[in-house]
Design a protein around this motif. Structure first.
Motif, PDB file in Angstrom:
ATOM      1  N   ALA A 232      68.520 -19.637  87.322  1.00  0.00           N
ATOM      2  CA  ALA A 232      67.728 -18.656  88.068  1.00  0.00           C
ATOM      3  C   ALA A 232      66.261 -18.666  87.646  1.00  0.00           C
ATOM      4  O   ALA A 232      65.374 -18.441  88.470  1.00  0.00           O
ATOM      5  CB  ALA A 232      68.318 -17.260  87.890  1.00  0.00           C
ATOM      6  N   TRP A 233      66.000 -18.901  86.355  1.00  0.00           N
ATOM      7  CA  TRP A 233      64.633 -18.776  85.839  1.00  0.00           C
ATOM      8  C   TRP A 233      64.076 -20.071  85.266  1.00  0.00           C
ATOM      9  O   TRP A 233      62.894 -20.140  84.931  1.00  0.00           O
ATOM     10  CB  TRP A 233      64.568 -17.685  84.759  1.00  0.00           C
ATOM     11  CG  TRP A 233      64.872 -16.323  85.282  1.00  0.00           C
ATOM     12  CD1 TRP A 233      66.027 -15.620  85.109  1.00  0.00           C
ATOM     13  CD2 TRP A 233      64.023 -15.488  86.085  1.00  0.00           C
ATOM     14  NE1 TRP A 233      65.958 -14.402  85.750  1.00  0.00           N
ATOM     15  CE2 TRP A 233      64.734 -14.295  86.352  1.00  0.00           C
ATOM     16  CE3 TRP A 233      62.743 -15.630  86.601  1.00  0.00           C
ATOM     17  CZ2 TRP A 233      64.203 -13.254  87.111  1.00  0.00           C
ATOM     18  CZ3 TRP A 233      62.211 -14.605  87.364  1.00  0.00           C
ATOM     19  CH2 TRP A 233      62.932 -13.434  87.605  1.00  0.00           C
ATOM     20  N   GLY A 234      64.907 -21.116  85.140  1.00  0.00           N
ATOM     21  CA  GLY A 234      64.423 -22.370  84.582  1.00  0.00           C
ATOM     22  C   GLY A 234      63.309 -22.982  85.423  1.00  0.00           C
ATOM     23  O   GLY A 234      63.407 -23.057  86.641  1.00  0.00           O
ATOM     24  N   GLY A 235      62.242 -23.414  84.774  1.00  0.00           N
ATOM     25  CA  GLY A 235      61.128 -24.049  85.475  1.00  0.00           C
ATOM     26  C   GLY A 235      60.227 -23.099  86.224  1.00  0.00           C
ATOM     27  O   GLY A 235      59.426 -23.528  87.065  1.00  0.00           O
ATOM     28  N   THR A 236      60.324 -21.785  85.953  1.00  0.00           N
ATOM     29  CA  THR A 236      59.478 -20.827  86.669  1.00  0.00           C
ATOM     30  C   THR A 236      58.295 -20.359  85.828  1.00  0.00           C
ATOM     31  O   THR A 236      57.642 -19.377  86.182  1.00  0.00           O
ATOM     32  CB  THR A 236      60.292 -19.589  87.105  1.00  0.00           C
ATOM     33  OG1 THR A 236      60.841 -18.941  85.948  1.00  0.00           O
ATOM     34  CG2 THR A 236      61.427 -19.990  88.035  1.00  0.00           C
ATOM     35  N   GLY A 237      58.032 -21.034  84.722  1.00  0.00           N
ATOM     36  CA  GLY A 237      56.836 -20.702  83.959  1.00  0.00           C
ATOM     37  C   GLY A 237      55.582 -20.981  84.765  1.00  0.00           C
ATOM     38  O   GLY A 237      55.574 -21.836  85.660  1.00  0.00           O
ATOM     39  N   ILE A 238      54.508 -20.265  84.490  1.00  0.00           N
ATOM     40  CA  ILE A 238      53.249 -20.461  85.214  1.00  0.00           C
ATOM     41  C   ILE A 238      52.741 -21.875  84.950  1.00  0.00           C
ATOM     42  O   ILE A 238      52.587 -22.291  83.806  1.00  0.00           O
ATOM     43  CB  ILE A 238      52.212 -19.405  84.788  1.00  0.00           C
ATOM     44  CG1 ILE A 238      52.704 -18.018  85.199  1.00  0.00           C
ATOM     45  CG2 ILE A 238      50.849 -19.706  85.418  1.00  0.00           C
ATOM     46  CD1 ILE A 238      51.794 -16.888  84.772  1.00  0.00           C
ATOM     47  N   GLY A 239      52.500 -22.615  86.017  1.00  0.00           N
ATOM     48  CA  GLY A 239      52.078 -24.003  85.909  1.00  0.00           C
ATOM     49  C   GLY A 239      53.219 -24.987  85.992  1.00  0.00           C
ATOM     50  O   GLY A 239      53.000 -26.192  86.130  1.00  0.00           O
ATOM     51  N   SER A 240      54.462 -24.508  85.929  1.00  0.00           N
ATOM     52  CA  SER A 240      55.628 -25.394  86.019  1.00  0.00           C
ATOM     53  C   SER A 240      55.931 -25.731  87.471  1.00  0.00           C
ATOM     54  O   SER A 240      55.531 -25.020  88.400  1.00  0.00           O
ATOM     55  CB  SER A 240      56.853 -24.733  85.383  1.00  0.00           C
ATOM     56  OG  SER A 240      56.626 -24.436  84.022  1.00  0.00           O
ATOM     57  N   SER A 241      56.683 -26.814  87.658  1.00  0.00           N
ATOM     58  CA  SER A 241      57.054 -27.241  89.007  1.00  0.00           C
ATOM     59  C   SER A 241      58.535 -26.976  89.236  1.00  0.00           C
ATOM     60  O   SER A 241      59.359 -27.222  88.364  1.00  0.00           O
ATOM     61  CB  SER A 241      56.765 -28.732  89.177  1.00  0.00           C
ATOM     62  OG  SER A 241      57.203 -29.193  90.428  1.00  0.00           O
ATOM     63  N   ASN A 242      58.864 -26.447  90.416  1.00  0.00           N
ATOM     64  CA  ASN A 242      60.258 -26.221  90.778  1.00  0.00           C
ATOM     65  C   ASN A 242      60.385 -26.276  92.303  1.00  0.00           C
ATOM     66  O   ASN A 242      59.376 -26.176  93.012  1.00  0.00           O
ATOM     67  CB  ASN A 242      60.761 -24.886  90.223  1.00  0.00           C
ATOM     68  CG  ASN A 242      59.979 -23.698  90.749  1.00  0.00           C
ATOM     69  OD1 ASN A 242      60.034 -23.375  91.932  1.00  0.00           O
ATOM     70  ND2 ASN A 242      59.224 -23.031  89.859  1.00  0.00           N
ATOM     71  N   PRO A 243      61.594 -26.441  92.819  1.00  0.00           N
ATOM     72  CA  PRO A 243      61.756 -26.570  94.281  1.00  0.00           C
ATOM     73  C   PRO A 243      61.245 -25.370  95.066  1.00  0.00           C
ATOM     74  O   PRO A 243      60.821 -25.515  96.220  1.00  0.00           O
ATOM     75  CB  PRO A 243      63.281 -26.722  94.452  1.00  0.00           C
ATOM     76  CG  PRO A 243      63.773 -27.214  93.137  1.00  0.00           C
ATOM     77  CD  PRO A 243      62.878 -26.610  92.109  1.00  0.00           C
ATOM     78  N   LEU A 244      61.281 -24.190  94.465  1.00  0.00           N
ATOM     79  CA  LEU A 244      60.865 -22.984  95.170  1.00  0.00           C
ATOM     80  C   LEU A 244      59.361 -22.908  95.347  1.00  0.00           C
ATOM     81  O   LEU A 244      58.864 -22.225  96.241  1.00  0.00           O
ATOM     82  CB  LEU A 244      61.374 -21.748  94.406  1.00  0.00           C
ATOM     83  CG  LEU A 244      61.283 -20.386  95.088  1.00  0.00           C
ATOM     84  CD1 LEU A 244      62.036 -20.396  96.408  1.00  0.00           C
ATOM     85  CD2 LEU A 244      61.835 -19.296  94.171  1.00  0.00           C
ATOM     86  N   GLY A 245      58.627 -23.615  94.482  1.00  0.00           N
ATOM     87  CA  GLY A 245      57.172 -23.567  94.563  1.00  0.00           C
ATOM     88  C   GLY A 245      56.611 -22.230  94.143  1.00  0.00           C
ATOM     89  O   GLY A 245      55.561 -21.795  94.651  1.00  0.00           O
ATOM     90  N   ALA A 246      57.284 -21.541  93.220  1.00  0.00           N
ATOM     91  CA  ALA A 246      56.851 -20.217  92.770  1.00  0.00           C
ATOM     92  C   ALA A 246      57.118 -20.095  91.275  1.00  0.00           C
ATOM     93  O   ALA A 246      57.980 -20.775  90.721  1.00  0.00           O
ATOM     94  CB  ALA A 246      57.594 -19.118  93.528  1.00  0.00           C
ATOM     95  N   ASN A 247      56.349 -19.232  90.614  1.00  0.00           N
ATOM     96  CA  ASN A 247      56.583 -18.969  89.193  1.00  0.00           C
ATOM     97  C   ASN A 247      57.137 -17.559  89.036  1.00  0.00           C
ATOM     98  O   ASN A 247      57.286 -16.816  90.011  1.00  0.00           O
ATOM     99  CB  ASN A 247      55.299 -19.168  88.386  1.00  0.00           C
ATOM    100  CG  ASN A 247      54.151 -18.303  88.906  1.00  0.00           C
ATOM    101  OD1 ASN A 247      54.291 -17.093  89.032  1.00  0.00           O
ATOM    102  ND2 ASN A 247      53.026 -18.929  89.206  1.00  0.00           N
ATOM    103  N   TRP A 248      57.463 -17.194  87.790  1.00  0.00           N
ATOM    104  CA  TRP A 248      58.107 -15.902  87.563  1.00  0.00           C
ATOM    105  C   TRP A 248      57.233 -14.745  88.026  1.00  0.00           C
ATOM    106  O   TRP A 248      57.739 -13.723  88.497  1.00  0.00           O
ATOM    107  CB  TRP A 248      58.457 -15.736  86.071  1.00  0.00           C
ATOM    108  CG  TRP A 248      57.258 -15.625  85.163  1.00  0.00           C
ATOM    109  CD1 TRP A 248      56.633 -16.635  84.506  1.00  0.00           C
ATOM    110  CD2 TRP A 248      56.553 -14.420  84.832  1.00  0.00           C
ATOM    111  NE1 TRP A 248      55.574 -16.156  83.780  1.00  0.00           N
ATOM    112  CE2 TRP A 248      55.501 -14.794  83.959  1.00  0.00           C
ATOM    113  CE3 TRP A 248      56.698 -13.089  85.178  1.00  0.00           C
ATOM    114  CZ2 TRP A 248      54.597 -13.871  83.436  1.00  0.00           C
ATOM    115  CZ3 TRP A 248      55.803 -12.159  84.662  1.00  0.00           C
ATOM    116  CH2 TRP A 248      54.773 -12.555  83.808  1.00  0.00           C
ATOM    117  N   LEU A 249      55.895 -14.903  87.961  1.00  0.00           N
ATOM    118  CA  LEU A 249      55.007 -13.813  88.362  1.00  0.00           C
ATOM    119  C   LEU A 249      55.044 -13.602  89.865  1.00  0.00           C
ATOM    120  O   LEU A 249      55.149 -12.456  90.345  1.00  0.00           O
ATOM    121  CB  LEU A 249      53.576 -14.108  87.896  1.00  0.00           C
ATOM    122  CG  LEU A 249      52.552 -13.004  88.143  1.00  0.00           C
ATOM    123  CD1 LEU A 249      52.921 -11.735  87.380  1.00  0.00           C
ATOM    124  CD2 LEU A 249      51.144 -13.471  87.731  1.00  0.00           C
TER     125      LEU A 249
END
Length: 556
Positions: A232-249
């Protein structure tokens, strides 16, 4: 949205069609039975404010659990992976609890018939008219998406021409709402909720078994798409890349606050169900009761998207002929035997009709009461508005048919819906929440805050994102940013305008602003509602804790 016509054709037989015909007959029967209770416009638009909490609670969740939710969230699961659970545990439950505990006393206590009517009392006619027009347009657009999606799916699965599917579904929705008004829609939504479960549970169970259980599903997805796809939260750090294209913020602020609270607290297609409850306590419990099934719906909506990705690896790939929206139809084609297949097809059609009916019943209420009755034909007999409501229902269905093909440019219909919510619901929520907690907020501030927030969201999406002025990697990421922009711009405009304009008197704000009371808000619990297990606070906080606990298996 595109479905490979022949590749997705289902092997339906007479048994499947018999199940489908029985369902349609029951739907019309419910509408005919509800017709006897419709004697006034209040009966037609709000079921005479007479329904128990368990009925309105199930209708509340069924109105949301339309086919757009089923196809869209399954598509999100296939495209974005486990990140999709954020639309439920962060993007729904807190806002539903806030609606029940904080906002429903103001809605129900003020005896308004619609969400825009609350703005009339709080801000005045300009904000009221603008919000009514915005909501009416949004309702027709969303109803049209339901019709379009249903027509394409039915054409692919059953071989019906698109126009036949549109006319048949539109006719049945028009018939039972015109006959029985909101009561007919609500009781059919309760029925549709259980039909939808009967369709999705077997599909999920058979699919899980086919991929080797949850561990097999996780191993397959991890091997192909990496660990973050099932986190759910892996790869959502600011500046990280993930399929959703969004970070935790942006997930927490854009989805969890702006989009979520904007949708669940101001979308009249859901709030209308709570306003039809028999008393304030039942109205408060409506979204809180709905929150509990909402917590577990990802198991039967998101999971099929993940299963489909394993069983059909070409899903969503360019040139494959299969879009992400095809996840559920692919599983129905490959996994279900006749009879069960008929239930699944019926459940899918029930979901389309529930979603469309929710928006049409909300549209006819807002247009009749907040536009026609408030600005075009005032002071007419109640029979006049009852007749107009029925006519507007027909206009709404026809309008939905006309807007259906706008959604065809989106391969994931949930992206389209979230775009609409960022345009229309978030600015409305901004104006609501500021006006509800700040007595000084003025009528001009409400109007310009609503308008500027809507325009700002559109500019961010169509110019900054679509034209590539700023780099946002996905539609959903752009929607999260648009929601934040809409809320911030609307709020800043309100704060800037308020000091230079005249506020309403304290007396006129009684029961409309936090810290003030009115007789409706202060009414004691009805007999039986004082029981501890019916406490809105207990239900609300229990739902939030349970949703937070659900994150644990997907956080490591």
């Amino acid at each position: 949205m595109y479905l490979a016509q022949e590749g997705l054709r289902l092997p339906t037989n007479a048994l499947d069609y018999t199940i489908l015909c029985i369902y349609f007959a029951v739907v019309l029967g419910v509408g005919w039975a509800a017709k006897r209770s419709v004697k006034t416009s209040l009966d037609f638009f709000l079921s005479g404010r007479s329904l128990p909490a368990w009925v309105t609670g199930l209708a509340f969740i069924a109105a949301n659990l339309g086919a757009l939710e089923i196809l869209g969230m399954a598509a999100n699961g296939a495209q974005y992976g486990v990140y999709t659970v954020h639309w439920y545990w962060v993007g729904a439950i807190p806002a539903m609890v806030f609606l029940g505990l904080v906002m429903m006393p103001f809605y129900y206590g003020s005896k308004v018939r619609s969400v825009p009517e609350f703005l009339l009392h709080r801000y005045g006619p300009p904000s009221h008219l603008l919000s009514s027009i915005i909501f009416s347009v949004a309702s027709i657009l969303i109803a049209g998406v339901n019709l379009y999606a249903m027509a394409i799916v039915v054409e692919a699965l059953l071989g019906w021409p698109q126009w036949v599917a549109i006319v048949v579904a539109g006719f049945f929705v028009l018939a039972y709402i015109t006959l029985g008004g909101l009561s007919s829609a609500i009781y059919n939504e309760v029925l549709q909720f259980f039909v939808i479960l009967a369709a999705l549970i077997p599909l999920t169970v058979v699919g899980i078994e086919r991929v080797g259980g949850f561990s097999g599903l996780k191993d397959s997805l991890t091997g192909e798409y990496g660990d973050n796809f099932v986190s759910a939260w892996g790869g959502t750090g600011i500046g990280s890349s993930n399929p959703l294209g969004a970070n935790w913020l942006t997930i927490v602020l854009g989805l969890g606050f702006c989009l979520s609270f904007g949708y669940w607290t101001t979308n009249f297609a859901e709030v209308q169900r709570a306003l039809s409850a028999k008393n304030l306590s039942a109205a408060q419990r409506t979204p809180l009761i709905a929150a509990f099934p909402k917590i577990f719906i990802p198991l039967i909506v998101v999971t099929p998207g993940l299963i489909a990705l394993v069983l059909e690896p070409q899903l969503g790939q360019e040139g494959s002929g299969l879009e992400y929206n095809d996840a559920v139809p692919v599983l129905m084609r490959d996994l279900l035997p006749n009879g069960v297949l008929g239930v699944a097809v019926t459940g899918l059609l029930a979901a389309f009709m529930a979603g469309m009916a929710a928006n049409i019943s909300a549209f006819n209420t807002v247009f009749t009461n907040d536009i026609w009755g408030a600005y075009i034909r005032r002071g007419r007999p109640d029979e006049h508005y009852l007749l107009v409501g029925r006519i507007v229902t027909a206009i709404g269905v026809l309008g939905g048919m006309g807007t259906a093909f706008i959604a065809s440019t989106f391969s994931n219909i949930m992206n389209y819906l979230q775009t609409l919510f960022s345009f229309f619901n978030v600015p409305l929520f901004c104006v609501f929440i500021i006006g509800m907690f700040w007595k000084r907020a003025t009528s001009p501030a409400g109007f310009w805050g609503l308008l500027s927030g809507t325009v700002a969201a559109m500019i961010n999406y169509f110019w900054f994102y679509k034209e590539g002025v700023i780099g946002i990697p996905s539609d959903q990421g752009a929607n999260f940013v648009s929601a934040i922009v809409a809320f911030v711009v609307g709020g800043l405009v309100m704060v800037a305008i308020t000091p230079f304009t005249k506020p309403k008197s304290a007396e006129s704000l009684a029961g409309l602003v936090y810290g003030t009371t009115s007789p409706g808000v202060a009414e004691p619990p009805a007999a039986g509602d004082e029981a501890w297990y019916r406490s809105p606070a207990l239900l609300g906080w229990s739902a939030i804790i349970l949703a937070a606990l659900c994150y644990i298996p997907f956080s490591f």
